[in-house]
Design an enzyme around this catalytic site. Structure first.
Site, PDB file in Angstrom:
ATOM      1  N   GLU A 420       0.818  -1.218   0.000  1.00 15.03           N
ATOM      2  CA  GLU A 420       0.000   0.000   0.000  1.00 15.03           C
ATOM      3  C   GLU A 420       0.850   1.265   0.000  1.00 15.03           C
ATOM      4  OE1 GLU A 420      -2.618  -3.266   1.428  1.00 15.03           O
ATOM      5  OE2 GLU A 420      -0.595  -2.600   1.971  1.00 15.03           O
ATOM      6  N   GLN A 442      -7.129  -1.793  -1.841  1.00  8.87           N
ATOM      7  CA  GLN A 442      -8.202  -2.774  -2.016  1.00  8.87           C
ATOM      8  C   GLN A 442      -9.357  -2.603  -1.033  1.00  8.87           C
ATOM      9  OE1 GLN A 442      -7.489  -7.285  -1.701  1.00  8.87           O
ATOM     10  NE2 GLN A 442      -7.267  -6.820  -3.888  1.00  8.87           N
ATOM     11  N   ASP A 445      -9.744  -0.318   5.082  1.00  7.81           N
ATOM     12  CA  ASP A 445      -9.054  -0.755   6.300  1.00  7.81           C
ATOM     13  C   ASP A 445      -7.550  -0.896   6.091  1.00  7.81           C
ATOM     14  OD1 ASP A 445     -11.617  -2.012   8.017  1.00  7.81           O
ATOM     15  OD2 ASP A 445     -11.815  -2.143   5.848  1.00  7.81           O
ATOM     16  N   PRO A 449      -1.085   1.543   5.997  1.00  2.00           N
ATOM     17  CA  PRO A 449       0.327   1.475   5.612  1.00  2.00           C
ATOM     18  C   PRO A 449       0.722   2.535   4.579  1.00  2.00           C
ATOM     19  CG  PRO A 449      -0.636  -0.714   5.650  1.00  2.00           C
ATOM     20  CD  PRO A 449      -1.770   0.260   5.787  1.00  2.00           C
ATOM     21  N   HIS A 489     -12.578  -5.407   6.802  1.00  2.00           N
ATOM     22  CA  HIS A 489     -13.071  -5.157   5.447  1.00  2.00           C
ATOM     23  C   HIS A 489     -14.345  -4.323   5.459  1.00  2.00           C
ATOM     24  CE1 HIS A 489     -10.548  -8.766   5.079  1.00  2.00           C
ATOM     25  NE2 HIS A 489     -10.312  -8.363   3.838  1.00  2.00           N
TER      26      HIS A 489
END
Length: 699
Positions: A420, A442, A445, A449, A489
């Site tokens: 990320e 993606q 959550d 990073p 998620h």
């Protein structure tokens, strides 16, 4: 490459550099020495924290003297000699040292030797931050962008550019450095990682902080060639950098140069060497002072007299003194300019194009977004799309990139590793070379990073470069709960993002808005975060069927900062003082509209559409019209964006309010639980909103 790895001091001596190069390096070393001395002698004037290159001069000059204007370089905060080698005047650098208004890099906004430059006659320098190691991802992104331009035929460089990323050995322990190394070797990017190892990380020694140095560490990255050099020896450093630069120009692959150097000065003016280093430490490093080494070589190998070299040193002392006096006398920044360059102007200022074309069927939100990206890739050859699982095998875990790689090829739409930080931070470098990266995290959550890059590099780049390097990118982030997604998620992150100044944030609630905002985003020269609610993508969550809309034409542009009335209250209810308004966005729009059905004509719903910029005019006018307001969010409520917005509404609309501003959000829990009943208990819904509406209407 083996010849490069086996280069020795003996070979260097047998291939002497031209005397003029050696003398130029010596003069610039004396310039740097005089600069360090005058700064230390004028500590009350040089009050802002700064570092100097003392001890690192040889490898820095060996690099800076060989770079071309087409090249890109990220100097780190100690690289003032590299700046001198590239042709920058001490006066220019001193303007930044003293935070003067004429500072050509940051206008008095950043520390010494945090440069950026788009000068046509010098190597290009993207925005440089103070966060050690953080520059490695953006700079690798530059190399990625150059490779992309070459492969796509977007540029025909007369001289193939190389990218230099300079960093200290201590920063190589940062995790983000490994992400950059991984990407560089996987894609064989034209970049040189120049690691200057002085064995110190402020007061931490190399032995305390690592089990291996950068050269040894680099061995673990298959495809990353590496070379050691005595960075205090100018001739050896020059010839190694000459080999490396020429090799990268020709062969377009990454190389790491590990240069061992002494640290002769302070860590910074604020952390002085005598505080943490012993006399023995300092004496050990003093043996390898590059200045006396170069002076000895010029005398004994080139026959230059000591008097000639002493004269050069005296001339540079006088020159630097004059440059310093001029910098001290230059004007301070105008305080009226403090808010300049947060964003660069965007052409997408008005709603244009056809929002609801006749004869078209409604589409789900995810398809409208997909079609928007497809049209962008068709219309903008400089645009590309990458992230985890967006490539042709899957096309995104929500199918939000389905078929794109098939249509545009693996070079324009491709998968990345689970990185990320790299996905987000590489957009800095891609944007710097004129590309428009669209990237995806993606799940919301997992954006954390990447926050280091978003905060440290992306958000500050335009402001601290005085508009020279705005980061033009689109970061797509699927967000929100959607029924059993679980604690990693289902999260909402808009409040976290809203605290970051220098980025724009969209949060569309329907198909038409997401397409129009995406088209505005591609026109915008600034960083855009698109928050896309997973529960609205397919309208599978009960009550969200209205997220499906007729897809706008490809010319439709919806500017940021323009909210909408998603549901209008009746004029009778307003006139009778029976109406309220709900300010919300995303899934909140559908909870509010569903709840409003129980209070026919009495509820007006504002869909913000963008979190920043925020349509405050619409918000305040709506609140003043009704006198009663609910601010609704899916996020955990306490300390959220919506609580802050409620506070601003109370300040601006106080005399119009007939009741306290109400807020509704999720329970203050650390995460969204997996079980759907627990999830429902935590989150707002239409029933909970209706209960609050009833209370407020009857207040």
């Amino acid at each position: 490459m083996k010849a490069l790895l086996l280069r020795t001091a003996e070979i260097v001596i047998n291939n002497m550099l031209p005397q003029e190069i050696m003398l130029k390096a010596y003069r610039l070393m004396m310039t740097g020495k005089a600069m360090a001395e005058i700064y230390d002698a004028n500590r009350p004037i040089c009050k802002y924290v700064h570092s100097t290159a003392r001890g690192h001069e040889a490898i820095q000059l060996a690099t800076g003297l060989q770079l071309q204007p087409c090249d890109y370089v990220s100097p780190y905060y100690r690289d003032e000699s590299m700046m001198l080698g590239m042709g920058h005047r001490p006066y220019e650098m001193m303007l930044q040292l003293l935070a003067k208004g004429d500072d050509p890099f940051t206008g008095g906004r950043a520390y010494y030797n945090h440069p950026n430059s788009r000068r046509a006659d010098r190597p290009q320098i993207i925005h440089q931050s103070s966060a050690t190691g953080m520059q490695v991802i953006p700079t690798t992104g530059v190399a990625q962008g150059i490779q992309y331009r070459e492969e796509q035929g977007l540029s025909n460089y007369p001289i193939p550019p190389v990218v230099i990323c300079s960093l200290g050995d201590g920063s190589v322990t940062e995790g983000e450095v490994s992400e950059a190394f991984q990407f560089a070797v996987l894609h064989q990017l034209p970049i040189i990682y120049l690691v200057q190892d002085n064995e110190w990380g402020i007061s931490v020694t190399g032995d305390e902080a690592r089990t291996m140095d950068a050269y040894e560490y680099a061995a673990g990255f298959k495809g990353l060639d590496r070379v050691r050099v005595d960075g205090s020896d100018f001739a050896a450093s020059y010839q190694v950098m000459e080999d490396v630069i020429n090799m990268v120009r020709k062969e377009r692959r990454p190389i790491l140069v590990h240069a061992k150097v002494p640290l002769l000065g302070h860590h910074t003016s604020g952390v002085r060497k005598e505080w943490y280093r012993t006399a023995e430490d300092l004496a050990k490093h003093g043996i390898n002072d590059p200045g006396p080494k170069l002076k000895a070589a010029l005398i004994h190998t080139y026959g230059v007299t000591e008097d000639e070299l002493d004269k050069i040193e005296a001339e540079e002392t006088v020159y630097v003194s004059a440059e310093f006096d001029a910098a001290v006398a230059s004007p301070e920044p105008d305080p009226a300019t403090v808010a300049d360059f947060v964003f660069m102007p965007t052409p997408a200022t008005h709603e244009t194009g056809t929002r609801t074309p006749i004869g078209k069927d409604k589409v789900v939100m995810v398809d409208a977004a997909l079609h928007a990206v497809e049209e962008i890739l068709q219309d903008h050859p400089n645009a590309l799309f990458y992230g985890q699982d967006v490539g042709k095998r899957l096309g995104g875990v929500f199918r939000e990139a389905a078929t794109l790689a098939d249509k545009f090829g693996d070079n324009r739409v491709f998968n990345t590793a689970i990185q990320e930080a790299y996905i987000i931070g590489s957009t800095v470098g891609m944007s710097a070379v004129g590309l428009k990266p669209i990237v995806e995290v993606q799940f919301a959550d997992y954006i954390y990073p990447g926050l280091n890059q978003l905060v440290t590099e992306i958000s500050k780049s335009c402001y601290l470069s005085c508009g020279k390097f705005p980061v033009s990118c689109i970061i797509r982030v699927p967000i929100g709960a959607y029924g059993g997604g679980g604690p990693y998620h289902s999260g909402s992150v808009e409040s976290t993002l809203a605290t970051i100044k220098g980025i724009k944030i969209a949060y569309p609630s329907n198909a038409a808005d997401i397409k129009g905002l995406m088209k505005a985003a591609i026109m915008d020269p600034n960083p855009i975060v698109m928050l896309e609610h997973k529960g609205l993508y397919w309208s599978k969550v009960p009550g969200t069927d209205e997220a499906k809309m007729v897809e706008p034409d490809r010319d439709y542009v919806l500017p940021f900062g323009k909210g909408a009335i998603a549901l209008e209250a009746s004029s009778d209810a307003v006139e009778n003082g029976e109406s309220i308004c709900v300010i919300t966005y995303g899934m909140g729009v559908y909870w509010a509209k569903s709840a409003a059905k129980r209070f026919e004509g009495k509820v007006e719903v504002v869909d913000l559409r963008t979190i920043y910029p925020l349509d405050e005019e619409l918000i305040y006018n709506t609140v003043k019209k009704h006198g009663k307001c609910i601010v609704l969010t899916e996020e955990q409520l306490r300390n959220s964006f919506c609580e802050a917005l409620a506070g601003r509404i109370a300040q601006h609309c106080f005399t119009y309010l007939d009741a306290p501003v109400q807020t509704i959000g999720a329970m203050d829990l650390p995460a969204v639980p997996m079980n759907v009943a627990l999830e429902a208990a935590m989150l707002p819904n239409a029933d909970k909103v209706a209960e609050k509406m009833k209370w407020l209407i009857e207040y």
